[in-house]
Design a protein around this motif. Structure first.
Motif, PDB file in Angstrom:
ATOM      1  N   PRO A 238      44.569 -15.697  26.768  1.00  0.00           N
ATOM      2  CA  PRO A 238      45.253 -15.923  28.050  1.00  0.00           C
ATOM      3  C   PRO A 238      44.297 -16.487  29.092  1.00  0.00           C
ATOM      4  N   PHE A 239      44.845 -17.302  29.986  1.00  0.00           N
ATOM      5  CA  PHE A 239      44.031 -17.927  31.021  1.00  0.00           C
ATOM      6  C   PHE A 239      43.375 -16.870  31.912  1.00  0.00           C
ATOM      7  N   GLN A 244      38.918 -14.047  35.032  1.00  0.00           N
ATOM      8  CA  GLN A 244      38.083 -12.866  35.192  1.00  0.00           C
ATOM      9  C   GLN A 244      36.601 -13.242  35.182  1.00  0.00           C
ATOM     10  N   ALA A 245      36.248 -14.206  34.290  1.00  0.00           N
ATOM     11  CA  ALA A 245      34.848 -14.636  34.205  1.00  0.00           C
ATOM     12  C   ALA A 245      34.471 -15.593  35.328  1.00  0.00           C
ATOM     13  N   LEU A 324      35.110 -15.640  24.952  1.00  0.00           N
ATOM     14  CA  LEU A 324      35.184 -16.481  26.150  1.00  0.00           C
ATOM     15  C   LEU A 324      34.912 -17.933  25.803  1.00  0.00           C
ATOM     16  N   ARG A 325      34.008 -18.161  24.881  1.00  0.00           N
ATOM     17  CA  ARG A 325      33.707 -19.521  24.432  1.00  0.00           C
ATOM     18  C   ARG A 325      34.967 -20.188  23.884  1.00  0.00           C
ATOM     19  N   GLN A 326      35.682 -19.475  23.016  1.00  0.00           N
ATOM     20  CA  GLN A 326      36.906 -20.034  22.428  1.00  0.00           C
ATOM     21  C   GLN A 326      37.973 -20.252  23.498  1.00  0.00           C
ATOM     22  N   ALA A 327      38.062 -19.336  24.454  1.00  0.00           N
ATOM     23  CA  ALA A 327      39.037 -19.502  25.527  1.00  0.00           C
ATOM     24  C   ALA A 327      38.716 -20.717  26.382  1.00  0.00           C
TER      25      ALA A 327
END
Length: 448
Positions: A238-239, A244-245, A324-327
């Protein structure tokens, strides 16, 4: 009696060679998953968290060995293990606060390797490890380690073959120049190539050209086997994970992503200039810059100051998790790889295309080979070192929906050349070894 074959990977765990480490451990894991016995031998630093369970790991030497120009056995075997009691994140942060320290360690390493005597004690230690683990095939992360393997083999007592890989040796050549041992470096690498049973592996055709031009290496002594990355399709996160990051990211505005080491040769400043040019043209985008750094925080601080001076509000982070990398790949409009170096390959480029994300890379180095397969392309190129052309090509990706859709569609197909299976089978075929399927009941667990 040794089983045949048994592999060991000798690699340098310094963050400056993170891409090489990922490639090597990916290969080690893939061989292990096919039922081969595999060990990993580390130099300077470790990344043991990348290694599959069941693979043995040994520390050949610690970074403290090269604190002084002359290698210190006391600092290596005495202080080194004590320093490794400190959590890795703290060790790395401490080293990075000392500007130029990693460069100094690597210069001292190369100066010692290619000095008049080499490093006989280290070669003997390597020979003992190889005998103890019954290794038949030693895989060297860098051709620059070839003389060490050759010196270990000359100690006798255990027969093994070694395969050298060129994937960052131009940096070691520069260390050899600053250490004053470049002629010995060039001659030593050539000697190690001749003594190997197989031609060396190089990670792109352009890199072969570069090695011939810069190191006077014989073209026939090298063969291309491309790197492999995890291309497994994953459900888009999810975006909200990105928000969040990176607070303030908006889902409706295209994201332009730089993901990789934040060091000077990566040319991220060119990307900042290009984004400033597009801001003047009122082209909507959000820039995200993230990734680790190997050589200290200096360049990251320069990027932050440059962004302020240019009036850019970009999202700036450090190392990111696999999730996070994949997102980031999934939600980015494109990935930009603006390196000013003549890159041998480009793992991030292959990874992004594997997730269907178009890329923008310089028309210089092996990275240009990564984005094309015959008539298909997973991205565009820009003129190297030209931030104006980078801006023009980036604007095309942002404004031409048909072009972007075509590149996104073809990116996954182009990336299939760089699967872990393709790399593993290529290396095994290169050594005239039969490729084994995955061991029964095992799933491929690729390094990320």
């Amino acid at each position: 009696m040794c089983d045949f074959p048994r592999f060991a990977v000798l690699t340098i765990g310094s963050g400056g060679f993170l891409g090489s480490t990922v490639r090597d451990i990916t290969l080690a894991n893939a061989l292990h998953q096919r039922g081969y016995a595999v060990s990993v031998y580390w130099m300077l630093e470790t990344s043991g968290e990348l290694v599959d369970d069941g693979i043995g790991q040994r520390m050949l030497c610690h970074g403290s060995r090269y604190h002084f120009r002359r290698p210190s056995l006391l600092l290596d075997r005495g202080l080194g293990p004590l320093l490794f009691l400190v959590p890795k994140a703290r060790r790395v942060a401490t080293v990075q606060r000392s500007a130029g320290y990693v460069h100094r360690l690597l210069e001292h390493l190369i100066g010692a390797q290619f000095g008049p005597r080499g490093e006989p004690d280290l070669a003997r230690r390597l020979a003992r490890y190889l005998k103890r683990d019954c290794i038949t095939h030693l895989l060297l992360s860098f051709a620059s380690l070839g003389p060490l393997a050759l010196q270990a083999r000359r100690h006798g007592g255990h027969a093994f073959d070694y395969l050298v890989t060129f994937q960052g040796d131009e940096q070691f050549a520069q260390y050899a120049r600053t250490a004053g041992v470049f002629p010995a470096f060039r001659d030593g690498v050539n000697t190690a190539l001749r003594a190997s049973r197989w031609p060396a592996v190089a990670v792109s055709s352009d890199y072969v050209d570069r090695l011939v031009e810069e190191l006077s290496l014989p073209r026939a002594a090298m063969q291309v086997v491309y790197n492999g990355v995890d291309l497994a399709a994953t459900a888009a996160a999810p975006f909200a994970m990105l928000q969040q990051a990176f607070p303030g990211l908006r889902e409706e505005v295209p994201i332009v992503l730089y993901l990789g080491r934040q060091d000077v040769e990566k040319g991220i400043d060119l990307l900042l200039y290009a984004v400033r040019l597009l801001a003047a043209r009122q082209v909507p985008l959000q820039l995200v810059v993230c990734g680790s750094t190997a050589l200290g925080q200096g360049y990251r601080n320069v990027l932050a100051a440059m962004g302020t001076h240019l009036g850019l509000q970009f999202h700036h982070g450090g190392a990111v998790s696999h999730a996070l990398r994949q997102a980031l790949y999934a939600h980015s409009h494109c990935v930009v790889y603006p390196s000013i170096n003549r890159e041998p390959f480009g793992l991030v480029v292959a990874e992004a295309m594997g997730q269907g994300t178009p890329v923008l890379v310089p028309d210089y180095g092996g990275v240009g080979e990564v984005i094309r397969d015959r008539k298909k392309a997973g991205g565009l190129t820009f003129r190297t070192w030209d931030s104006g052309d980078l801006a023009r090509q980036l604007e095309r990706l942002l404004s031409d929906r048909v072009l972007h859709a075509t590149l996104a569609r073809d990116a996954r197909s182009v990336a299939q050349r760089f699967s872990v299976d393709a790399m593993t089978q290529g290396v095994l075929a290169h050594m005239q070894l039969a490729a084994r399927p995955l061991a029964p009941g095992r799933e491929a667990l690729h390094v990320t």
